[in-house]
Write an enzyme that holds these catalytic residues in place. Sequence first.
Site, short mmCIF file in Angstrom:
data_model
loop_
_atom_site.label_atom_id
_atom_site.label_comp_id
_atom_site.label_asym_id
_atom_site.label_seq_id
_atom_site.Cartn_x
_atom_site.Cartn_y
_atom_site.Cartn_z
N ARG A 141 0.73 -1.06 0.01
CA ARG A 141 -0.04 -0.26 0.04
C ARG A 141 0.89 1.36 -0.05
O ARG A 141 0.58 2.33 -0.78
CB ARG A 141 -0.91 -0.08 1.01
CG ARG A 141 -1.63 1.27 1.29
CD ARG A 141 -2.73 1.33 2.46
NE ARG A 141 -3.26 0.23 3.38
CZ ARG A 141 -4.17 -0.65 3.11
NH1 ARG A 141 -4.96 -0.37 1.91
NH2 ARG A 141 -4.44 -1.51 3.73
N TYR A 142 1.87 1.19 0.60
CA TYR A 142 2.87 2.36 0.71
C TYR A 142 3.95 2.14 -0.05
O TYR A 142 4.29 0.93 -0.39
CB TYR A 142 3.33 2.50 2.14
CG TYR A 142 2.50 2.72 3.41
CD1 TYR A 142 1.84 4.01 3.64
CD2 TYR A 142 2.13 1.90 4.14
CE1 TYR A 142 1.01 4.23 4.52
CE2 TYR A 142 0.98 1.87 5.15
CZ TYR A 142 0.33 3.09 5.23
OH TYR A 142 -0.41 3.50 6.46
N ARG A 145 7.22 0.22 1.76
CA ARG A 145 7.03 -0.87 2.96
C ARG A 145 5.87 -1.97 2.62
O ARG A 145 4.86 -1.22 2.02
CB ARG A 145 6.95 -0.52 4.22
CG ARG A 145 5.84 0.59 4.66
CD ARG A 145 6.34 1.47 5.85
NE ARG A 145 5.43 2.47 6.38
CZ ARG A 145 5.01 3.66 5.47
NH1 ARG A 145 5.66 4.00 4.47
NH2 ARG A 145 4.04 4.49 5.88
N CYS A 154 -3.80 -17.33 14.86
CA CYS A 154 -3.34 -16.71 15.92
C CYS A 154 -3.34 -17.48 17.07
O CYS A 154 -3.74 -18.58 17.10
CB CYS A 154 -4.22 -15.63 16.09
SG CYS A 154 -4.31 -14.45 14.92
N CYS A 158 -9.27 -12.09 18.56
CA CYS A 158 -9.79 -11.09 18.91
C CYS A 158 -11.27 -10.65 18.40
O CYS A 158 -11.09 -10.97 16.94
CB CYS A 158 -8.88 -9.61 18.74
SG CYS A 158 -7.13 -10.11 19.09
N CYS A 161 -11.25 -8.21 15.43
CA CYS A 161 -10.29 -8.28 14.27
C CYS A 161 -10.49 -7.86 12.95
O CYS A 161 -11.32 -7.98 12.51
CB CYS A 161 -9.74 -9.81 14.00
SG CYS A 161 -8.33 -9.95 13.04
N ARG A 163 -9.00 -8.37 10.19
CA ARG A 163 -9.11 -9.28 9.06
C ARG A 163 -9.60 -10.56 9.36
O ARG A 163 -9.21 -11.47 8.81
CB ARG A 163 -7.36 -9.79 8.96
CG ARG A 163 -6.89 -8.87 8.03
CD ARG A 163 -5.23 -9.18 7.81
NE ARG A 163 -4.60 -7.94 7.68
CZ ARG A 163 -3.82 -7.40 8.60
NH1 ARG A 163 -3.05 -8.32 9.43
NH2 ARG A 163 -3.12 -6.14 8.61
N ASP A 322 -11.83 -0.20 13.26
CA ASP A 322 -12.05 -0.39 11.77
C ASP A 322 -13.55 -0.61 11.62
O ASP A 322 -14.23 -1.23 12.71
CB ASP A 322 -11.14 -1.50 11.11
CG ASP A 322 -9.83 -0.99 11.04
OD1 ASP A 322 -9.64 0.31 10.90
OD2 ASP A 322 -9.00 -1.86 11.23
N ASP A 359 -7.20 3.90 10.25
CA ASP A 359 -6.85 3.33 9.10
C ASP A 359 -7.99 3.71 7.87
O ASP A 359 -9.01 3.18 8.23
CB ASP A 359 -6.81 1.75 9.38
CG ASP A 359 -5.51 1.19 8.70
OD1 ASP A 359 -4.93 1.67 7.60
OD2 ASP A 359 -5.07 0.25 8.86
N LYS A 366 -2.86 4.29 7.13
CA LYS A 366 -2.92 4.90 8.36
C LYS A 366 -3.01 6.56 8.23
O LYS A 366 -1.90 7.08 7.91
CB LYS A 366 -2.05 4.41 9.42
CG LYS A 366 -2.51 3.11 9.72
CD LYS A 366 -1.49 2.22 10.54
CE LYS A 366 -0.43 1.45 9.83
NZ LYS A 366 -0.86 0.27 9.35
C1 PLP Z 1 0.17 -0.58 8.95
C2 PLP Z 1 0.71 -0.83 7.63
C3 PLP Z 1 2.17 -0.92 7.23
C4 PLP Z 1 2.97 -0.21 8.37
O1 PLP Z 1 2.82 1.26 8.60
P1 PLP Z 1 3.42 2.05 9.43
O2 PLP Z 1 2.77 3.52 9.53
O3 PLP Z 1 5.11 2.49 8.70
O4 PLP Z 1 3.70 1.46 10.75
C5 PLP Z 1 2.53 -0.91 6.20
N1 PLP Z 1 1.57 -1.88 5.22
C6 PLP Z 1 0.23 -2.00 5.67
C7 PLP Z 1 -0.80 -2.23 4.51
C8 PLP Z 1 -0.29 -1.44 6.84
O5 PLP Z 1 -1.46 -1.69 6.94
S1 SF4 Z 2 -6.37 -8.78 15.86
FE1 SF4 Z 2 -6.90 -10.50 14.45
S2 SF4 Z 2 -4.76 -10.97 13.56
FE2 SF4 Z 2 -4.36 -9.65 15.56
S3 SF4 Z 2 -4.12 -11.46 17.23
FE3 SF4 Z 2 -6.20 -10.69 17.14
S4 SF4 Z 2 -7.18 -12.13 15.88
FE4 SF4 Z 2 -4.95 -12.32 15.25
#
Ligand code: PLP
Ligand code: SF4
Length: 517
Positions: A141-142, A145, A154, A158, A161, A163, A322, A359, A366
Site C-alpha cells: 500500500r505504501y 514498505r 493466531c 480478538c 479483528c 482481518r 475499523d 486506518d 493510516k
Molecule cells: C500498517 C501498515 C504498514 C506499516 O505502516 P507504518 O505506519 O509504517 O507502521 C504497512 N503496510 C500496510 C498495508 C499496513 O497496514
Molecule cells: S487482531 Fe486479528 S490478527 Fe491480530 S491477534 Fe487478534 S485475531 Fe489475530
Amino acid sequence: MTEHESSAITETPWVNPRDPALALGADGLPARSRRAPQWVDVPDEKWNDWRWQLSNRVNTLDEVGQVLNLTDEEREGLTADDKFRVDITPYFASLIDPDDPNDPIRRQVIPLGREHEAFTAMMEDSLAEDRHSPVPGLVHRYPDRVLMLVTTQCASYCRYCTRSRIVGDPTQNFNRREHEAQLEYLRRTPQVRDVLISGGDGLTLAPKLLESIIRGIREIPHIEIIRIGSRVPVFLPQRVDDELCEMLARYHPLWINLHFNHPNEITPEVSRAVDKLSRAGIPIGNQSVLLAGVNDCVHIQRALVHKLVENRIRPYYLYQCDLVEGSGHFRTPVGKGLEIMEGLRGHTSGYAIPTYVIDAPGGGGKIPVMPNYLISYSDHKVVLRNYEGYITTYEEPETYQKHDQATCAYCQHERPEPGQSGVLGLLEGERMWIEPKGFEDIHSRGNTQAHRLQDPSKWVPFGVGAIEGRAGRPLPVLEAGTAETNGTKPRGATYGPGEEPRPREGEPTASAHGELL
Ligand SMILES: *Cc1c(COP(=O)(O)O)cnc(C)c1O
Ligand code: SF4
C-alpha cells in the site's frame, strides 16, 4: 553493625525493585499470574510449554463455561454458527474475572450475540487489503514498505479483528508456495525497504518455518528493516523462549510491535517475555485499538501507557476501531480518541504517547487524527486525507455505550490536576476563551501570567493524599533560588514556582547566554 553483618549486605546481590521482569510473588519465587481452578494441578512444565497452551485452548460453550460464569448474551455469541473463530489459551482465559461480564480481557475474546449486528458503513475488507495485494498475502500500500501476511492463525482470536475475513480460517492459510511468491515479489521490487510480518500471527508458525521466512527476507539486499506485528507475547508469553530470541537476534535490524489494549494484559509472565525480547536487541512498540467497554477511558489509557513504558515498550499507535463486521459494539466516536490524546499530551512523558490513527476506510493507509489530515469533523462524518492527498470519510458510530466513570476503578483513582477542564464550554459556543481553573487568586496578574504552573497545589506529590481524589495539602512553597544560585534576586524575596519576575530590558537571560555561545 558487626563486620560480619556489613559484609553479608555487600555480598547479597541487589535486586532492582522497579524492574517488572524481576517481580517476586509472596512465596519469594518469580511472580505468576492467576490460574483458573481447572488448571491449578497442571504441572508447571506443561503450563509453561507454549505447545501445551496452544493445544489446550478453550473454544466451545462447554469449555468456556467451565472457566467463566457465562451471561445469556455470551451463550448466544458462543453458539452462533457463523461466528468468527473463538480460541483462547488457558493462560489468557485465566486472567479473566469469571464473575465480571465487563472484564476487559473477557470482552476482547468472548463473543456476544450482538457481534452479528450490522452497522452503517460496515465492510468485510474495510482496508481494501485484497485490492492492494500483488500476490496473495502481500499488501503493498505504501511506497517503501509492505505488509506480509504469513499465516491466518493466531494464539487466540480478538473479536474486533480487522482481518476476520481470513484470520482463524485454516482453509485460507498461506503455504510455502505462497511465501515463496511473496519473497519473489520482494526480490524484484527494490523500492521496498521495510517488511512487516503479520497475519494472523507469524510467531505462531513452527519455529523452522518462521526462520526460513525471516531468512528469505534478510537475504534480499534492499530490505533494510524487518518488523513483526504480534500478539503472541500477550496471549502466550510462554512462546518467547531463549531459542526464539536467539533466532530473531540473528536477523537484525528487526523490530517488534505488540498489541496490548488494557493494563490487565501486562502480567509478570509478559514482563519477563518482553524483557527477553529487549535483551535480544529488539526495539518493542505497542499498537492498541480503541475499544468501547475495554479501554475507552483516559485513565485506563494512561495506566496502560505507563505500564508499557515501565516494561520498555514504546506506545506506537492508538487505532480507531475499523469498520469491520463484528466490531459494531466496540466502536467509539472519534471525539473519544481525541479526548484520550488530550489527556495524555503534557500530562505524561512524551515516550508514553502513541499516535492516534484511523486506518482509512477504502485503503488509504493510516491517517493521524491531526490538523493537517483532519479535513472536517461534523455530524457523524470525519473527513480525512492521507499522505498522498487521497480523501476518505470515517462514519461515526450511531450508538455508543458511554464509559461508566462511576464503576471504573481507574476513574475513581484519577490524579487531580488543577486547570484541566472547561474545553467543552468552548466547543459548545458558550464562551470564546477559557482560563485555567483554580487560579482565581492570581488573576489580578493578568491572563498571560495566570499560568497553571504558578499554583503550588499542582506540586502535591502523586500518591500522597491526592490519589484518593482529595486535593492534598499543598507543599510549602520553596524559596526560588539562594544567594549562591541566583545573584539577581532581591534578598529575602520568595517566589512560588513560575512566579519569578521576568528579566528587565538589557538584563542577561538564559537565551541571550545561548546566543553568545
Ligand atoms: C500498517 C501498515 C504498514 C506499516 O505502516 P507504518 O505506519 O509504517 O507502521 C504497512 N503496510 C500496510 C498495508 C499496513 O497496514
Ligand atoms: S487482531 Fe486479528 S490478527 Fe491480530 S491477534 Fe487478534 S485475531 Fe489475530
